[in-house]
Scaffold this motif. Sequence first.
Motif, PDB file in Angstrom:
ATOM      1  N   SER A 186       3.158  27.701 -26.754  1.00  0.00           N
ATOM      2  CA  SER A 186       4.509  28.059 -26.332  1.00  0.00           C
ATOM      3  C   SER A 186       5.426  28.181 -27.538  1.00  0.00           C
ATOM      4  O   SER A 186       5.192  27.545 -28.578  1.00  0.00           O
ATOM      5  CB  SER A 186       5.070  27.003 -25.369  1.00  0.00           C
ATOM      6  OG  SER A 186       5.326  25.794 -26.050  1.00  0.00           O
ATOM      7  N   THR A 187       6.459  28.983 -27.395  1.00  0.00           N
ATOM      8  CA  THR A 187       7.393  29.196 -28.506  1.00  0.00           C
ATOM      9  C   THR A 187       8.142  27.916 -28.868  1.00  0.00           C
ATOM     10  O   THR A 187       8.423  27.666 -30.048  1.00  0.00           O
ATOM     11  CB  THR A 187       8.388  30.304 -28.150  1.00  0.00           C
ATOM     12  OG1 THR A 187       9.014  29.997 -26.890  1.00  0.00           O
ATOM     13  CG2 THR A 187       7.703  31.653 -28.052  1.00  0.00           C
ATOM     14  N   MET A 188       8.486  27.088 -27.865  1.00  0.00           N
ATOM     15  CA  MET A 188       9.216  25.855 -28.152  1.00  0.00           C
ATOM     16  C   MET A 188       8.378  24.907 -28.994  1.00  0.00           C
ATOM     17  O   MET A 188       8.870  24.305 -29.962  1.00  0.00           O
ATOM     18  CB  MET A 188       9.652  25.174 -26.850  1.00  0.00           C
ATOM     19  CG  MET A 188      10.453  23.905 -27.050  1.00  0.00           C
ATOM     20  SD  MET A 188      11.079  23.187 -25.511  1.00  0.00           S
ATOM     21  CE  MET A 188      12.508  24.235 -25.207  1.00  0.00           C
ATOM     22  N   ASP A 189       7.102  24.780 -28.661  1.00  0.00           N
ATOM     23  CA  ASP A 189       6.245  23.871 -29.420  1.00  0.00           C
ATOM     24  C   ASP A 189       5.824  24.470 -30.759  1.00  0.00           C
ATOM     25  O   ASP A 189       5.596  23.726 -31.721  1.00  0.00           O
ATOM     26  CB  ASP A 189       5.035  23.478 -28.585  1.00  0.00           C
ATOM     27  CG  ASP A 189       5.422  22.593 -27.417  1.00  0.00           C
ATOM     28  OD1 ASP A 189       6.101  21.578 -27.643  1.00  0.00           O
ATOM     29  OD2 ASP A 189       5.087  22.923 -26.268  1.00  0.00           O
ATOM     30  N   ASP A 190       5.736  25.798 -30.848  1.00  0.00           N
ATOM     31  CA  ASP A 190       5.505  26.424 -32.149  1.00  0.00           C
ATOM     32  C   ASP A 190       6.646  26.079 -33.107  1.00  0.00           C
ATOM     33  O   ASP A 190       6.425  25.770 -34.285  1.00  0.00           O
ATOM     34  CB  ASP A 190       5.399  27.944 -32.005  1.00  0.00           C
ATOM     35  CG  ASP A 190       4.116  28.378 -31.314  1.00  0.00           C
ATOM     36  OD1 ASP A 190       3.184  27.562 -31.236  1.00  0.00           O
ATOM     37  OD2 ASP A 190       4.064  29.535 -30.857  1.00  0.00           O
ATOM     38  N   PHE A 191       7.859  26.142 -32.581  1.00  0.00           N
ATOM     39  CA  PHE A 191       9.047  25.801 -33.378  1.00  0.00           C
ATOM     40  C   PHE A 191       9.020  24.327 -33.788  1.00  0.00           C
ATOM     41  O   PHE A 191       9.257  23.971 -34.950  1.00  0.00           O
ATOM     42  CB  PHE A 191      10.295  26.122 -32.556  1.00  0.00           C
ATOM     43  CG  PHE A 191      11.583  25.633 -33.147  1.00  0.00           C
ATOM     44  CD1 PHE A 191      12.045  26.134 -34.357  1.00  0.00           C
ATOM     45  CD2 PHE A 191      12.356  24.675 -32.498  1.00  0.00           C
ATOM     46  CE1 PHE A 191      13.243  25.697 -34.911  1.00  0.00           C
ATOM     47  CE2 PHE A 191      13.550  24.233 -33.034  1.00  0.00           C
ATOM     48  CZ  PHE A 191      13.992  24.742 -34.250  1.00  0.00           C
ATOM     49  N   LEU A 192       8.708  23.453 -32.826  1.00  0.00           N
ATOM     50  CA  LEU A 192       8.654  22.015 -33.110  1.00  0.00           C
ATOM     51  C   LEU A 192       7.631  21.703 -34.195  1.00  0.00           C
ATOM     52  O   LEU A 192       7.917  20.970 -35.160  1.00  0.00           O
ATOM     53  CB  LEU A 192       8.307  21.259 -31.824  1.00  0.00           C
ATOM     54  CG  LEU A 192       7.981  19.768 -31.962  1.00  0.00           C
ATOM     55  CD1 LEU A 192       9.195  18.989 -32.439  1.00  0.00           C
ATOM     56  CD2 LEU A 192       7.476  19.206 -30.631  1.00  0.00           C
ATOM     57  N   LEU A 193       6.436  22.273 -34.078  1.00  0.00           N
ATOM     58  CA  LEU A 193       5.379  21.939 -35.031  1.00  0.00           C
ATOM     59  C   LEU A 193       5.602  22.586 -36.389  1.00  0.00           C
ATOM     60  O   LEU A 193       5.173  22.035 -37.420  1.00  0.00           O
ATOM     61  CB  LEU A 193       4.022  22.330 -34.445  1.00  0.00           C
ATOM     62  CG  LEU A 193       3.586  21.467 -33.258  1.00  0.00           C
ATOM     63  CD1 LEU A 193       2.231  21.929 -32.730  1.00  0.00           C
ATOM     64  CD2 LEU A 193       3.528  19.997 -33.638  1.00  0.00           C
ATOM     65  N   SER A 194       6.259  23.735 -36.428  1.00  0.00           N
ATOM     66  CA  SER A 194       6.625  24.309 -37.723  1.00  0.00           C
ATOM     67  C   SER A 194       7.576  23.367 -38.459  1.00  0.00           C
ATOM     68  O   SER A 194       7.476  23.180 -39.678  1.00  0.00           O
ATOM     69  CB  SER A 194       7.291  25.676 -37.531  1.00  0.00           C
ATOM     70  OG  SER A 194       6.369  26.620 -37.024  1.00  0.00           O
ATOM     71  N   VAL A 242      -2.265  22.383 -22.563  1.00  0.00           N
ATOM     72  CA  VAL A 242      -3.173  22.139 -23.680  1.00  0.00           C
ATOM     73  C   VAL A 242      -2.392  21.567 -24.863  1.00  0.00           C
ATOM     74  O   VAL A 242      -1.253  21.953 -25.120  1.00  0.00           O
ATOM     75  CB  VAL A 242      -3.867  23.459 -24.088  1.00  0.00           C
ATOM     76  CG1 VAL A 242      -4.647  23.292 -25.388  1.00  0.00           C
ATOM     77  CG2 VAL A 242      -4.792  23.930 -22.968  1.00  0.00           C
ATOM     78  N   LYS A 243      -3.015  20.624 -25.587  1.00  0.00           N
ATOM     79  CA  LYS A 243      -2.392  20.038 -26.774  1.00  0.00           C
ATOM     80  C   LYS A 243      -1.975  21.158 -27.727  1.00  0.00           C
ATOM     81  O   LYS A 243      -2.748  22.071 -28.018  1.00  0.00           O
ATOM     82  CB  LYS A 243      -3.364  19.083 -27.463  1.00  0.00           C
ATOM     83  CG  LYS A 243      -2.756  18.320 -28.635  1.00  0.00           C
ATOM     84  CD  LYS A 243      -3.767  17.403 -29.267  1.00  0.00           C
ATOM     85  CE  LYS A 243      -4.162  16.256 -28.362  1.00  0.00           C
ATOM     86  NZ  LYS A 243      -3.048  15.306 -28.106  1.00  0.00           N
ATOM     87  N   ARG A 244      -0.726  21.099 -28.194  1.00  0.00           N
ATOM     88  CA  ARG A 244      -0.221  22.132 -29.090  1.00  0.00           C
ATOM     89  C   ARG A 244      -0.675  21.864 -30.528  1.00  0.00           C
ATOM     90  O   ARG A 244      -0.748  20.710 -30.954  1.00  0.00           O
ATOM     91  CB  ARG A 244       1.302  22.180 -29.055  1.00  0.00           C
ATOM     92  CG  ARG A 244       1.920  22.215 -27.676  1.00  0.00           C
ATOM     93  CD  ARG A 244       1.304  23.238 -26.739  1.00  0.00           C
ATOM     94  NE  ARG A 244       2.218  23.550 -25.629  1.00  0.00           N
ATOM     95  CZ  ARG A 244       1.915  24.319 -24.607  1.00  0.00           C
ATOM     96  NH1 ARG A 244       0.715  24.842 -24.527  1.00  0.00           N
ATOM     97  NH2 ARG A 244       2.796  24.565 -23.667  1.00  0.00           N
ATOM     98  N   CYS A 245      -0.956  22.933 -31.285  1.00  0.00           N
ATOM     99  CA  CYS A 245      -1.354  22.752 -32.673  1.00  0.00           C
ATOM    100  C   CYS A 245      -0.772  23.864 -33.542  1.00  0.00           C
ATOM    101  O   CYS A 245      -0.514  24.973 -33.069  1.00  0.00           O
ATOM    102  CB  CYS A 245      -2.871  22.692 -32.820  1.00  0.00           C
ATOM    103  SG  CYS A 245      -3.739  24.175 -32.306  1.00  0.00           S
ATOM    104  N   ASN A 246      -0.550  23.533 -34.795  1.00  0.00           N
ATOM    105  CA  ASN A 246      -0.037  24.482 -35.777  1.00  0.00           C
ATOM    106  C   ASN A 246      -0.940  24.417 -36.992  1.00  0.00           C
ATOM    107  O   ASN A 246      -1.268  23.333 -37.473  1.00  0.00           O
ATOM    108  CB  ASN A 246       1.405  24.116 -36.152  1.00  0.00           C
ATOM    109  CG  ASN A 246       2.025  25.105 -37.124  1.00  0.00           C
ATOM    110  OD1 ASN A 246       1.612  25.217 -38.263  1.00  0.00           O
ATOM    111  ND2 ASN A 246       3.045  25.810 -36.666  1.00  0.00           N
ATOM    112  N   SER A 294       0.973  18.250 -31.233  1.00  0.00           N
ATOM    113  CA  SER A 294       1.871  17.536 -30.322  1.00  0.00           C
ATOM    114  C   SER A 294       1.295  17.612 -28.924  1.00  0.00           C
ATOM    115  O   SER A 294       0.402  18.421 -28.637  1.00  0.00           O
ATOM    116  CB  SER A 294       3.292  18.128 -30.347  1.00  0.00           C
ATOM    117  OG  SER A 294       3.306  19.432 -29.807  1.00  0.00           O
ATOM    118  N   ASN A 295       1.814  16.772 -28.030  1.00  0.00           N
ATOM    119  CA  ASN A 295       1.340  16.770 -26.655  1.00  0.00           C
ATOM    120  C   ASN A 295       1.722  18.059 -25.938  1.00  0.00           C
ATOM    121  O   ASN A 295       2.706  18.708 -26.290  1.00  0.00           O
ATOM    122  CB  ASN A 295       1.921  15.578 -25.889  1.00  0.00           C
ATOM    123  CG  ASN A 295       1.332  14.264 -26.339  1.00  0.00           C
ATOM    124  OD1 ASN A 295       0.160  14.189 -26.677  1.00  0.00           O
ATOM    125  ND2 ASN A 295       2.131  13.219 -26.366  1.00  0.00           N
TER     126      ASN A 295
END
Length: 429
Positions: free
Chosen positions: A305-313, A389-393, A326-327
């Motif tokens: 997701s775009t929100m979690d992409d932003f968070l992990l960046s 699914v667990k988010r990853c960057n 992240s979760n």
Amino acid sequence: MKLSIGFINDVHGYMEPHPELFYDYQKEYVKSAGGYARIQTIFKKIRAENPNALLFDGGDTFHGTVPVVQSKGEVLIPILNQLGFDAMVGHWDFAYTPRHLLKLESQLNYPVLGCNVFDEQGKRFLLPYKISEIGGLKIGIIGICSNIIDKTMPEKFSEGITVTDGIEETNQCVRELREDAVDIIILLSHNGYPQDIELLKKVEGIDICLSAHTHNRMYEAEKAGNCIIIQCGCHGSFVGNLKLDVENGMITHFDYKIIETDDSIDEDVEVKDLVEKSLQSFAEMKSTVLGTTEHILHRYSTLSSTMDDFLLSAVNFATDVEISFSNGWRYGAPINVGNITLWDLYKIVPMNPPISTTELTGKEIFEMLEENLERTFSAEPMKQMGGYVKRCNGLRILMRIENPPGYRIQEINSLQRHIHLQKKELSSL
């Protein structure tokens, strides 16, 4: 006799109108939705049209936004009591310990139900069900709290309790309610839509299932055997209204509508006043602009997701690591194109958890992600214990969702070190 049911689920602490994600035939877009004042307007209309009405909260109520997290849910008590629910169940509501949830319940004018929650002595921690008499009908309401509370959530969620999947306990409750000559049995569940369907295959005698946890926007009611099942999105952006004709203790007809709580719904004055008073001290946070976004930031995709992409960046930048995780949280209202405020940032992770760094081998990453994929996509519904699914960057992963456990990931590629790993190579790492 006509019976009407109003239902919300997974509000996650969103007390006021907020941005919500919608779709048309070509694109996704954001518009205002939600807020307890709009929900109250709809509830009052439901009651005005039919005094034989019951109102339910599917849980994930006492957590999710900064005011709610900081007050450990206390800020919501006067608002929820004003809405006048008949019962609720929980999941993130256990976040401040189960004992604190009991404290919150003691201030509510309705119970938190949970037939599948037990204390250390094996006794019921919450009421398993309640009976409401309305319009000459006896209606049994069975509650199920999320079965993952003591399995995947932080330890404090389950201090002093254990939680089952609820199948055996629901069967027992149905027997007891039928012996008490109830006419209609309602299951108020926070296990999730797939889990509810599985349970309804194994438990007979439930007439209505009010489902929660998985944030499904059900624009039509479904049937699982003879049971009517509904679920109403998340964040308070939708209210479900199920209307029933009941004759001789049998449902002869039903009509269901999911109502968007958008700008077309007036805000109830009394509830709006309560909400505004609760949020007064957060005015500066709402007005503090920290940046802008050219894209809608949201969490409405299962894989990424775009929100979690932003968070992990941001995590990668702050910690100078190559890969971050992240979760797969489902909650968090979208952030629209334009300015990003401090208030918006706290929508992403309202509990502001610490960031930890560690070293992982390729094998460890593979095993962690395979476990997460199984918890998300297990063919056995009661083994589905994740959100998304667990988010990853920093990684690109080729996978097959339909493959059996342990064999879903085909390749893992590191985007920075150009490492290419296939499953057969991982055993040597």
